[in-house]
Design a protein around this motif. Structure first.
Motif, PDB file in Angstrom:
ATOM      1  N   SER A 150       0.821  -1.215   0.000  1.00  0.00           N
ATOM      2  CA  SER A 150       0.000   0.000   0.000  1.00  0.00           C
ATOM      3  C   SER A 150       0.857   1.269   0.000  1.00  0.00           C
ATOM      4  O   SER A 150       0.448   2.290  -0.543  1.00  0.00           O
ATOM      5  CB  SER A 150      -0.979  -0.007   1.179  1.00  0.00           C
ATOM      6  OG  SER A 150      -0.279  -0.142   2.385  1.00  0.00           O
ATOM      7  N   HIS A 151       2.037   1.223   0.600  1.00  0.00           N
ATOM      8  CA  HIS A 151       2.924   2.406   0.598  1.00  0.00           C
ATOM      9  C   HIS A 151       3.770   2.454  -0.677  1.00  0.00           C
ATOM     10  O   HIS A 151       4.512   3.424  -0.867  1.00  0.00           O
ATOM     11  CB  HIS A 151       3.871   2.386   1.805  1.00  0.00           C
ATOM     12  CG  HIS A 151       3.227   2.741   3.126  1.00  0.00           C
ATOM     13  ND1 HIS A 151       2.645   3.955   3.367  1.00  0.00           N
ATOM     14  CD2 HIS A 151       3.084   2.023   4.272  1.00  0.00           C
ATOM     15  CE1 HIS A 151       2.174   3.983   4.623  1.00  0.00           C
ATOM     16  NE2 HIS A 151       2.418   2.814   5.184  1.00  0.00           N
ATOM     17  N   THR A 193      -0.711   3.222   7.418  1.00  0.00           N
ATOM     18  CA  THR A 193      -1.459   2.830   6.212  1.00  0.00           C
ATOM     19  C   THR A 193      -2.797   3.560   6.116  1.00  0.00           C
ATOM     20  O   THR A 193      -3.151   4.073   5.055  1.00  0.00           O
ATOM     21  CB  THR A 193      -1.733   1.302   6.184  1.00  0.00           C
ATOM     22  OG1 THR A 193      -2.372   0.929   7.415  1.00  0.00           O
ATOM     23  CG2 THR A 193      -0.460   0.502   5.992  1.00  0.00           C
ATOM     24  N   THR A 233      -2.538   5.869   3.020  1.00  0.00           N
ATOM     25  CA  THR A 233      -2.787   5.042   1.837  1.00  0.00           C
ATOM     26  C   THR A 233      -4.287   4.767   1.712  1.00  0.00           C
ATOM     27  O   THR A 233      -5.090   5.274   2.475  1.00  0.00           O
ATOM     28  CB  THR A 233      -2.021   3.696   1.903  1.00  0.00           C
ATOM     29  OG1 THR A 233      -2.721   2.813   2.791  1.00  0.00           O
ATOM     30  CG2 THR A 233      -0.592   3.872   2.375  1.00  0.00           C
TER      31      THR A 233
END
Ligand code: MN
Length: 719
Positions: free
Chosen positions: A72-73, A113, A117
């Motif tokens: 996600s990053h 996250t 994200t």
């Protein structure tokens, strides 16, 4: 300023610092010969560090968390140019090194996250469960879009509230801040200074209170480098110069080793360099530094009892500096920390400070609440388990008293600026005291707290009607500063017409009291009819401050000012106080308790406070009334009593009726004119026998409106 130029850890590493070296491990994990695309290697160091503390840990959940965080990053970069995932990895490694549990590490990998994200809290909950979701939510910032300038204060408020339910939230926040501070060099100087100040005012005190020494010291050095670059450079130069020569501590360490070996004590003796800020503090305190001031000796042993054995040997074989001896094992600090501190004079006359602790104490000293692992599960390895007398602050390390109080006052601080200012003030206060409520229960208050603070801590907004206090049985002004072990009874007005005076703000140390008083004053700009504008305390209470002894038993002038409580206790020389909760009088069956500071508080044996004293581990001390010879002659059956009351019709009649019902004769009486609804009656009475006095005093206190009856030092006629 480059990261290297402000690298306080470099000096410690070079000198082989024995403590957990978070920073070195962080670098190895991030920059070492590890291919980041190969999953097991990317979190290999985290897994290794975690297994060192928790050999049976299940690592599959960490791998899953890493996969989600990394994917996600992906594509995001830190300001330094490194892939974003390096940040959650470094934060997680810090926590793993300190011994955090798997759940904390999982949440730590995911901590940014939801904030940064597309991942949502629901997804985190579905994949990792409620606990991890709660921790991630706890450290997720509130949006500037929604909160504007209030975003930072309100984020801290949210985080502290979440910490109240799960202290692991703050563990993650502290590690997060440490990594961000380490990598702050890439930010603009103004931004560096702003972040460093928040770290200094909020995060460092929190790390200290939660006992996470390893994070606290590194944060202190990083803040020092940013906010005081010149002093930092000077300290750095001094340390570098000292590093060149022979370390005088090495020689002392060697003779300590030999001494302990001869005594048959198995111990590890290490040299522990002071961090930069510590060196700077010693220098500011002493003006100049000695060669032994750059570090301290750390003696590690296996058993608690060995600590005292080591101490005994050191104090026998070396000359101790007695003023430096502190026993933080028997009387621990508020934050889990335990150690013996002493200082000894070495062979050449050099003074070395020495810390003595077990390996377990060392782990707790370094990692504090983080070392508790999962503090909500008793797994046999948690520090929470060692059985010691419970005294409030240490009873539940996951929900210490200061945090409970903080969570309480923040509810009234609805305005973000007030919250933020008050939070920093609150965290700037040092250790705390325990006082006993006369009606039962204990209150934890910061050192320096007054009766005003006790009133608001005990009664909330009802404390607006507080008109006085009894401390250890004696009337005291509301401004009286309380000490550890005091018994406090707060006197509240029966009607709702009175309110706090502005002077109360001068005596309020706790945020709860300050916020409540300020709020009331704002809502009542003209004060209330009964507002204690000029006299915040009952009449003449100044004469009898908290530690004033109970007046003598007899009424004669010869006994005026007699400083004898009339009680002998089994601790020679100890100051004696009669407890205010039960107001013992002869011939009550009595018992004493030693409170911190060495004084003995004497209670009636059946007083409920005695059970509480025992429960908190205060040792019982034998106590008996002096020879009652003072009551032998007919004149000595006289006693002078002062009744403090709220003025009302028929008060005098009711009081004299109570006196007559006890068969006492009134020799003389004085009634002072009412002042602010309060009246003072002084009666000199002739009693049929001394044994009737306690019952008489209780009967007088039972008269409606009377809030205090005590013995006076001078007969009514003398006034
Ligand atoms: Mn972060």
């Amino acid at each position: 300023m480059s990261a290297e130029a402000t690298d306080p850890g470099a000096h410690a590493r070079k000198r082989g610092r024995p403590r957990i070296d978070l920073r070195r491990l962080g670098r190895v994990a991030l920059l070492g010969p590890v291919a980041r695309d190969r999953l097991p290697d990317a979190i290999g160091h985290v897994a290794e560090a975690h297994r060192a503390h928790h050999p049976d840990a299940d690592l599959t959940v960490l791998r899953r968390a890493y996969v989600l965080a990394e994917s996600s990053h992906r594509g995001q970069m830190r300001k330094s140019g490194e892939p974003y995932i390096t940040h959650p990895l470094a934060v997680t490694l810090i926590l793993a090194e300190l011994g955090a549990g798997t759940t904390t590490l999982t949440a730590s990998l995911l901590h940014d996250t939801v904030e940064d994200t597309e991942v949502t809290l629901d997804q985190v909950r579905e994949q990792f469960g409620d606990e991890v979701c709660y921790l991630v939510d706890g450290v997720t910032k509130l949006e500037k879009v929604d909160y504007g300038a209030a975003a930072e204060p309100e984020t801290f408020r949210k985080m502290l509230v979440a910490t109240g339910n799960d202290v692991r939230v703050m563990s993650i926040k502290l590690a997060d801040r440490l990594h961000n501070m380490r990598t702050l060099g890439v930010m603009r100087p103004e931004k560096q200074a702003r972040i460093a100040k928040v770290t200094r005012d909020v995060l460092i005190p929190l790390a200290e209170r939660l006992g996470v020494q390893a994070l606290k010291t590194e944060l202190e050095d990083l803040v020092f480098a940013i906010l005081h670059p010149e002093e930092y450079a000077g300290t750095r130069a001094l340390i570098a110069a000292a590093d060149g020569g022979q370390d005088p501590l090495a020689e002392i360490a060697e003779s300590v080793r030999a001494t302990l070996r001869e005594a048959g004590i198995n111990a590890e003796v290490l040299i522990r360099p002071r961090h930069f800020v510590s060196v700077h503090r010693v220098r500011s305190k002493r003006g100049a530094l000695r060669g032994t001031d750059f570090g301290r000796l750390l003696v590690l042993v296996s058993e608690d009892a060995d600590c005292y054995a080591v101490l005994g040997e050191l104090h026998t074989c070396f000359t101790p500096v007695v003023s430096e001896f502190k026993d933080f094992i028997a009387a621990p600090k508020f934050n889990l920390y335990q150690s013996l501190h002493t200082a000894v004079v070495g062979p050449e006359g050099a003074v070395a400070e020495v810390l003595i602790r077990t390996h377990r104490m060392h782990k707790v000293a370094e990692a504090g609440v983080v070392a508790l692992g999962n503090p909500y599960v008793q797994d046999g390895t948690t520090a929470a388990q060692h059985d010691e007398p419970v005294d409030g602050e240490r009873a539940d390390p996951t929900r210490p008293g200061w945090l409970s109080r903080l969570l309480q006052w923040q509810e009234s601080a609805t305005d973000p600026d007030t919250f933020w200012t008050t939070l920093r003030d609150d965290l700037a206060q040092d250790r705390e005291i325990t006082v006993f409520g006369a009606e039962g229960g204990t209150l934890g208050l910061p050192a320096g707290a007054s009766c005003v603070d006790a009133a608001y801590a005990r009664y909330g907004d009802a404390a607006h009607g507080c008109i006085g206090a009894r401390v250890n049985g004696r009337l005291a002004t509301l401004s009286t500063v309380l000490t550890d072990g005091d018994t406090v009874q707060l006197l509240l007005a029966q009607d709702a017409s009175s309110g706090p005076s502005p002077e109360w703000l001068d005596h309020a140390r706790t945020p709860a009291a300050r916020i409540a008083i300020a709020g009331w004053l704002e809502a009542h700009p003209d004060g209330a009819p009964g507002s204690h504008k000029t006299r915040p305390a009952p009449p003449r209470a100044q004469d009898r401050a908290a530690d004033d002894p109970v007046p003598g038993l007899g009424p004669g002038p010869g006994r005026t000012g007699d400083r004898d409580t009339g009680v002998t206790v089994d601790v020679p020389g100890a100051p004696v106080r009669l407890a205010g909760c039960c107001t013992p009088v002869p011939p009550d069956d009595i018992i004493g308790f030693t409170v911190r500071g060495g004084a003995v508080t004497v209670h009636r044996r059946e007083c409920p406070a005695t059970a509480r004293m025992r429960a908190v581990g205060r040792p019982a001390v034998g106590a008996r009334w002096h020879d009652t010879g003072a009551w032998g002659g007919p004149a000595d059956h006289r006693v002078t009593l002062v009744a403090e009351s709220f003025g009302r019709p028929r008060l005098l009649a009711d009081l004299t009726e109570a006196i007559a019902a006890a068969d006492a004769a009134i020799v003389s009486a004085t009634v002072e004119p009412p002042s602010e609804q309060r009246v003072r009656h002084t009666y000199t009475l002739q009693l049929p026998d001394a044994a009737g006095l306690p019952a008489l005093m209780r009967a007088m206190r039972a008269v409606p409106g009377v809030y205090d009856v005590s013995r006076a030092q001078q007969p009514a006629a003398a006034r």
